[in-house]
Design an enzyme around this catalytic site. Structure first.
Site, PDB file in Angstrom:
ATOM      1  CE  LYS A 186     -12.322 -16.429  40.953  1.00 20.90           C
ATOM      2  NZ  LYS A 186     -13.633 -15.806  41.209  1.00 20.90           N
TER       3      LYS A 186
ATOM      4  CD  GLU B   6     -18.035 -29.444  32.025  1.00 21.67           C
ATOM      5  OE1 GLU B   6     -19.139 -29.302  31.452  1.00 21.67           O
ATOM      6  OE2 GLU B   6     -17.365 -30.479  31.943  1.00 21.67           O
TER       7      GLU B   6
ATOM      8  CB  CYS C 145     -24.901 -24.951  32.945  1.00 16.36           C
ATOM      9  SG  CYS C 145     -24.815 -26.545  33.756  1.00 16.36           S
TER      10      CYS C 145
ATOM     11  CD  GLU D 141     -26.317 -19.924  30.242  1.00 16.15           C
ATOM     12  OE1 GLU D 141     -25.315 -19.178  30.160  1.00 16.15           O
ATOM     13  OE2 GLU D 141     -26.295 -21.039  30.768  1.00 16.15           O
TER      14      GLU D 141
HETATM   15  N1  LIG Z   1     -21.461 -26.384  31.855  1.00 14.21           N
HETATM   16  C1  LIG Z   1     -21.557 -26.452  33.160  1.00 14.21           C
HETATM   17  O1  LIG Z   1     -21.374 -27.495  33.773  1.00 14.21           O
HETATM   18  C2  LIG Z   1     -21.902 -25.234  33.949  1.00 14.21           C
HETATM   19  C3  LIG Z   1     -22.209 -25.385  35.293  1.00 14.21           C
HETATM   20  C4  LIG Z   1     -22.553 -24.258  36.020  1.00 14.21           C
HETATM   21  C5  LIG Z   1     -22.586 -23.016  35.414  1.00 14.21           C
HETATM   22  N2  LIG Z   1     -22.284 -22.920  34.134  1.00 14.21           N
HETATM   23  C6  LIG Z   1     -22.334 -21.622  33.458  1.00 14.21           C
HETATM   24  O2  LIG Z   1     -21.833 -20.632  34.335  1.00 14.21           O
HETATM   25  C7  LIG Z   1     -22.452 -19.403  34.035  1.00 14.21           C
HETATM   26  C8  LIG Z   1     -22.894 -18.770  35.297  1.00 14.21           C
HETATM   27  O3  LIG Z   1     -21.848 -18.667  36.191  1.00 14.21           O
HETATM   28  P1  LIG Z   1     -21.065 -17.325  36.438  1.00 14.21           P
HETATM   29  O4  LIG Z   1     -21.960 -16.169  36.211  1.00 14.21           O
HETATM   30  O5  LIG Z   1     -20.373 -17.454  37.711  1.00 14.21           O
HETATM   31  O6  LIG Z   1     -20.039 -17.362  35.261  1.00 14.21           O
HETATM   32  P2  LIG Z   1     -18.842 -16.382  35.043  1.00 14.21           P
HETATM   33  O7  LIG Z   1     -18.248 -16.769  33.761  1.00 14.21           O
HETATM   34  O8  LIG Z   1     -19.223 -14.988  35.235  1.00 14.21           O
HETATM   35  O9  LIG Z   1     -17.875 -16.733  36.261  1.00 14.21           O
HETATM   36  C9  LIG Z   1     -17.383 -18.022  36.463  1.00 14.21           C
HETATM   37  C10 LIG Z   1     -16.096 -17.954  37.250  1.00 14.21           C
HETATM   38  O10 LIG Z   1     -15.123 -17.346  36.458  1.00 14.21           O
HETATM   39  C11 LIG Z   1     -14.512 -16.269  37.160  1.00 14.21           C
HETATM   40  N3  LIG Z   1     -14.048 -15.283  36.190  1.00 14.21           N
HETATM   41  C12 LIG Z   1     -14.664 -14.180  35.765  1.00 14.21           C
HETATM   42  N4  LIG Z   1     -13.891 -13.530  34.874  1.00 14.21           N
HETATM   43  C13 LIG Z   1     -12.771 -14.240  34.721  1.00 14.21           C
HETATM   44  C14 LIG Z   1     -11.623 -14.108  33.943  1.00 14.21           C
HETATM   45  N5  LIG Z   1     -11.445 -13.099  33.116  1.00 14.21           N
HETATM   46  N6  LIG Z   1     -10.675 -15.047  34.039  1.00 14.21           N
HETATM   47  C15 LIG Z   1     -10.822 -16.090  34.850  1.00 14.21           C
HETATM   48  N7  LIG Z   1     -11.896 -16.271  35.633  1.00 14.21           N
HETATM   49  C16 LIG Z   1     -12.855 -15.350  35.555  1.00 14.21           C
HETATM   50  C17 LIG Z   1     -15.587 -15.817  38.099  1.00 14.21           C
HETATM   51  O11 LIG Z   1     -15.041 -15.100  39.156  1.00 14.21           O
HETATM   52  C18 LIG Z   1     -16.191 -17.126  38.510  1.00 14.21           C
HETATM   53  O12 LIG Z   1     -15.438 -17.704  39.514  1.00 14.21           O
HETATM   54  C19 LIG Z   1     -23.599 -19.729  33.130  1.00 14.21           C
HETATM   55  O13 LIG Z   1     -23.287 -19.368  31.827  1.00 14.21           O
HETATM   56  C20 LIG Z   1     -23.727 -21.222  33.237  1.00 14.21           C
HETATM   57  O14 LIG Z   1     -24.284 -21.827  32.121  1.00 14.21           O
HETATM   58  C21 LIG Z   1     -21.920 -23.985  33.378  1.00 14.21           C
HETATM   59  N1  LIG Z   2     -26.985 -30.714  38.148  1.00 17.48           N
HETATM   60  C1  LIG Z   2     -25.873 -29.862  38.087  1.00 17.48           C
HETATM   61  C2  LIG Z   2     -25.906 -29.020  36.870  1.00 17.48           C
HETATM   62  C3  LIG Z   2     -24.745 -28.129  36.838  1.00 17.48           C
HETATM   63  C4  LIG Z   2     -25.009 -26.994  35.944  1.00 17.48           C
HETATM   64  O1  LIG Z   2     -25.375 -25.896  36.270  1.00 17.48           O
END
Ligand SMILES: NC(=O)c1ccc[n+]([C@@H]2O[C@H](COP(=O)([O-])OP(=O)(O)OC[C@H]3O[C@@H](n4cnc5c(N)ncnc54)[C@H](O)[C@@H]3O)[C@@H](O)[C@H]2O)c1
Ligand SMILES: NCCCC=O
Length: 921
Positions: free
Chosen positions: A593, A668, A702, A801
């Site tokens: 998803k 993550e 992230c 963040e």
């Molecule tokens: N640690 C890592 O490796 C990593 C990597 C990339 C992004 N991120 C984090 O992701 C965030 C940004 O991404 P985003 O805005 O898409 O995050 P988000 O939490 O808004 O969404 C992430 C995913 O979760 C889904 N989602 C939303 N509500 C949900 C629910 N209630 N239940 C299940 N799924 C749900 C979204 O549709 C999306 O697919 C930032 O905080 C970033 O730090 C972390």
């Molecule tokens: N280099 C990939 C980092 C993923 C987090 O956003």
């Protein structure tokens, strides 16, 4: 009979002589004339489509002869050249006649050299006329090529003549022939005089040309191109629309180039002056040979002199041949190569230019360099000023005329459905979500929106795929079997790399250079887990050493089952790959998803899975809202594990839902990572890593090292450096070449980042750099790279963040203080240390509370290393072997291998024993 044979032999000989010498004179002249005439008729537009082109009507033969003559006579310089041509031609005839009469090969050779000169002068004169004729649809750049073509023919002819003279000379050396010296000396001295006159004339003209001809020749092409411009525009537009569906516009830019045309004349004269030098030396040779024959009787002087003249002829035509060949073959002119390279770099730096294609530059004439160029520009770019800018740069690099074609980048987003059970399926409720290009704010397509109904179907498909045929279709196949699919996906991703990268740019606003490198990352991740899948087979049933002989233990690594993979938008396909590749390698089946804000490339991955024939249901891709499709997956009883990447807030919801069924999860989540810059490092390197660590991916990483902790002794200088480096970041449409900061993913996220900045300001922080929308970008969710100082540890900007290009700064004085500041966060994803002192780096590495520590860098990430966070940045690790392990369930198998009874309990007595003991009692 004898008489007839003698006559026949004489005839053949005569004809051969005629062929040798007449070709040098009459045949040669005729041939040249014919070629010129054919070339002129072919090149002259007035005989072609004159009506539809609105040009002059066809001319009579006499008019077409008279026009050039009138033109030639109308200019002082041309008149002078024509006069010299007449004198030269007249004397050439005298030399030929005298040469034949006296049998002097030297004189004939000299006449041939003159013939070459006459032809060159005639061609030059005619070229000066014809190059002023307007260009047409057939001759886009006018007819300057006529001069080159005829010059080339002339030169080839002269080389032939030179070769024949040399042959004849050798014959005469072996069999010296009588030469009548009666008028030879007078004619040869006359020839010398004519050539000296020519030398003086060209010497004068050369000076004159360099001195001040600026008013005389406005470059002829300027007027002509207005006409054929339309033609070009039409052709190119049609062609490219077919190819890419892009919008094109094409122009031909011509330049009024007074200075250049001035030096062109100089070149022309230099060329003739060079020939005349050769001629003069030839004439001196003839005079000397005549004197030697007359007073010393050395007949061999004649062929020797002829060889000398032939060498002169060939030497003087070689440069002409080389240049003309280069022009006719449309080679990039060597002398312009470096300038053109630099010019192209400058063109790429122009705002709005996304790419360059079909850059072709060639010499059109000996002096005119022309070119064609297709440019991809972003939708917002002003075409007129871009055209003007590009043509100015290329004109300065020596290109006189440029056909420039502009194409607006327009990428067609494929319309897809949900990918369930190996096929495309329309969402049950037929809902769709619009796709908005963050750089233009335009809706560019839509994605299907899965609801509960669709998720149920997908979960069911994944369950069936997991257990189909007792698992023999997927779950319990060998790792090597599954690896084949992973490799096929990797290679298809690479095949479609440029298209996928473009799609992801339009979907996310990330710079093209980044999405392209992400696609490499996607492919390498699939390949890497293919390797691990293959290696997994050998690791099965690994025996475990145990201290008791009567047992044997080993471990089975089994796929966990059906996994829900929920991913964010910042690296749409890469984050999906980090989960899909190890999950499938392990033998799990999955439902992906992706984020509703960026699902386009994930749906293309579905198409790739179809192409590589992955068994139905093994990977299902359902796009849709997190609150709907995501939430149901997180709480679904038939899902065996949730692998989630996203914000900490959503992570908490996912964890809460999973906890109800004690479902394994890996999370993550977000971060607020520090970068500590010590005073001993190279400030420029440190500055580049600092801005890369925070502003890459438009600041939406992230692990962005968004808290700069810099040693107080260098803080002021370092901030200046940071500003300098930040100013150099190209903020533009992410499709543009050189773009390093694109648009924020969505309006919502844009406003969120802007709110962070204004809250920081309200809380007393200083916006040292950036903090606003870039002035040159009126549309799109763009935010300048922002540096915020005067920050306290209680401020929102320090604690939360931002997920945008915002760096906040604090200083430190001691190492412990730096560590304390770095760890002063709820998150624990990444941390970076910049210092030359490696022992210190090691101390900090241990002290920093983070899943990743970067030393003297920030952000690099490899498939083989572990990825994940501590504290509120998540649970578990992706990538490397740890990534695979997180989709494997460990089943330990213990086998009792002894034949002895276990003997823990006293065995129950048998009936005989029981009887016996009762009897005893
Ligand atoms: N640690 C890592 O490796 C990593 C990597 C990339 C992004 N991120 C984090 O992701 C965030 C940004 O991404 P985003 O805005 O898409 O995050 P988000 O939490 O808004 O969404 C992430 C995913 O979760 C889904 N989602 C939303 N509500 C949900 C629910 N209630 N239940 C299940 N799924 C749900 C979204 O549709 C999306 O697919 C930032 O905080 C970033 O730090 C972390
Ligand atoms: N280099 C990939 C980092 C993923 C987090 O956003």
């Amino acid at each position: 009979m004898e008489e007839r044979e003698r006559r026949f032999g004489f005839g053949v000989l005569g004809e051969m002589e005629l062929f040798y010498f007449a070709e040098l004179s009459l045949w040669g002249l005729l041939l040249c004339g014919l070629l010129l005439y054919v070339a002129v008729r072919e090149l002259d537009p007035v005989y072609l489509n004159y009506l539809e082109l609105g040009m002059e009507s066809p001319e009579s033969f006499s008019t077409s002869i008279m026009k050039p003559i009138r033109h030639i006579l109308s200019e002082r310089k041309s008149r002078k050249i024509a006069l010299f041509l007449l004198i030269n031609t007249g004397y050439m005839v005298v030399e030929f006649v005298a040469g034949f009469m006296s049998n002097s090969l030297g004189l004939i050779s000299d006449a041939c050299h003159m013939l070459f000169d006459c032809a060159a002068l005639a061609i030059g004169l005619y070229a000066s006329y014809i190059s002023r004729l307007p260009a047409n649809n057939q001759y886009n750049y006018g007819r300057g090529r006529f001069e080159v073509l005829s010059g080339y023919v002339n030169a080839v002819f002269l080389v032939l003549v030179g070769a024949l003279i040399v042959l004849e000379s050798f014959e005469r050396i072996l069999d010296p022939q009588e030469i009548s010296t009666n008028s030879l000396l007078t004619v040869s001295i006359g020839g010398l005089v004519v050539n000296v006159v020519g030398l003086i004339f060209f010497h004068e003209e050369h000076h004159h040309a360099h001195g001040g001809c600026s008013q005389s020749h406005p470059h002829s092409h300027s007027h002509s191109h207005t006409h054929h411009h339309d033609q070009h525009s039409h052709d190119h537009t049609g062609h490219h629309r077919e190819d890419h569906g892009n919008h094109h516009e094409c122009i031909t830019v011509s330049h009024e180039c007074l200075e250049k045309s001035c030096s062109d004349h100089g070149d022309h004269h230099e060329h003739h002056s060079c020939n005349t030098h050769g001629d003069t030396m030839g004439s001196v040779g003839v005079v000397i040979s005549t004197l030697l024959i007359k007073y010393k009787g050395w007949l061999v002087a004649d062929p020797a002199c002829s060889i000398f003249i032939s060498v002169l002829i060939v030497a003087s035509v070689i440069p002409l041949l080389r240049n003309s060949a280069e022009v006719l073959l449309q080679r990039v002119p060597r002398m312009h190569e470096q300038e053109l390279k630099e010019a192209l770099n400058d063109v790429m730096k122009i705002r709005g230019i996304c790419g360059i294609q079909n850059f072709h530059v060639w010499s059109f004439t000996n002096t005119d360099v022309v070119g064609t160029l297709n440019l991809h520009i972003s939708a917002e770019t002003d075409k007129a000023s871009t055209k003007a800018h590009v043509s100015r740069i290329l004109n300065d690099a020596g290109i006189k005329d440029l056909t420039l074609q502009l194409a607006i980048m327009a990428i067609q987003i494929p319309s897809r459905q949900l990918f369930i059970d190996g096929e495309w399926r329309e969402p049950v409720l037929k809902k769709r979500i619009p796709i908005i290009n963050p750089a233009t704010e335009e809706t560019v397509g839509d994605i299907p929106a899965a609801t509960t109904e669709d998720v149920e179907i997908a979960v069911d498909a994944a369950r069936r795929a997991f257990s189909r045929n007792g698992g023999k279709d997927w779950a319990s196949t060998s790792g090597a079997f599954r690896a084949k699919f992973l490799r096929a996906i990797a290679s298809t991703v690479l095949e479609r790399k440029s298209e996928l990268a473009l799609l992801e740019v339009v979907d996310t606003g990330k710079p093209l250079v980044e999405t392209a490198s992400d696609m490499d990352g996607v492919a390498s991740c699939f390949n890497y887990y293919a390797e691990l899948a293959e290696a997994l087979d050998a690791k099965q049933k690994a025996s475990i050493s145990i201290p008791v002989q009567s047992f044997k233990s080993y471990v089975l690594k089994e796929p966990i089952g059906v996994i829900a993979l929920i991913t964010p938008w910042n690296y749409p396909l890469l984050m999906a790959a980090w989960k899909i590749a190890p999950a499938l390698a392990a033998g799990c089946t999955a439902i992906l998803k992706p984020s509703e804000l960026a699902s386009v490339t994930c749906l293309e991955l579905a198409e790739i899975c179809r192409q590589v024939d992955i068994p139905p249901g093994v990977l299902n891709i359902v796009t849709g809202l997190g609150s709907e499709a995501g939430a149901l997956l997180a709480s679904h009883p038939h899902i065996d594990k949730i692998a989630f990447t996203g914000s900490t807030a959503t992570g908490i919801k996912v964890m809460t839902a999973a906890a109800q069924m004690v479902k394994p999860i890996s999370l993550e989540l977000g971060g607020k990572s520090p970068i500590i810059v010590f005073e001993d490092g190279d400030l420029n390197n440190a500055a580049e890593w600092t801005i890369y660590g925070c502003f890459k991916t438009n600041g939406q990483i992230c692990s962005a090292t968004s808290r700069l902790i810099v040693h107080e002794s260098i803080a002021a200088d370092f901030l200046v450096k940071l500003i300098d480096w930040s100013k150099n970041i190209k903020i533009s449409d992410p499709l543009e070449d050189g773009c390093r900061l694109g648009a924020i993913i969505s309006k919502g996220q844009y406003e969120k980042v802007m709110n962070f900045i204004s809250t920081a300001k309200n809380e007393g922080a200083t916006i040292l750099y950036g903090g606003a929308r870039p002035q040159h970008l009126r549309k799109g969710f763009f935010i300048e790279p922002t540096i915020i100082t005067d920050v306290s540890t209680s401020m929102q900007i320090w604690r939360e963040e931002v997920f945008g290009p915002v760096l906040c700064v604090k200083t430190f004085s001691t190492e412990n203080e730096a560590i304390e500041l770095a760890n002063d966060t709820d998150y624990g994803l990444g941390a970076a240390v910049i210092s030359k002192d490696l022992e210190r780096c090691e101390r900090l590495t241990k002290a920093l509370q983070a899943g990743t520590v970067w030393i003297n860098c920030s952000q690099p990430c490899f498939d083989q290393t572990a990825w994940g966070g501590n504290k509120r940045s998540g649970i578990g690790r992706e990538l490397g072997e740890w990534g695979l392990d997180s989709y494997l369930s460990i089943k330990q198998v213990t086998h009792y291998i002894s034949n002895e009874p276990w003997g823990w309990y006293s065995p129950p007595q048998s009936s005989e024993e029981l009887e016996r003991s009762q009897k005893q009692n």
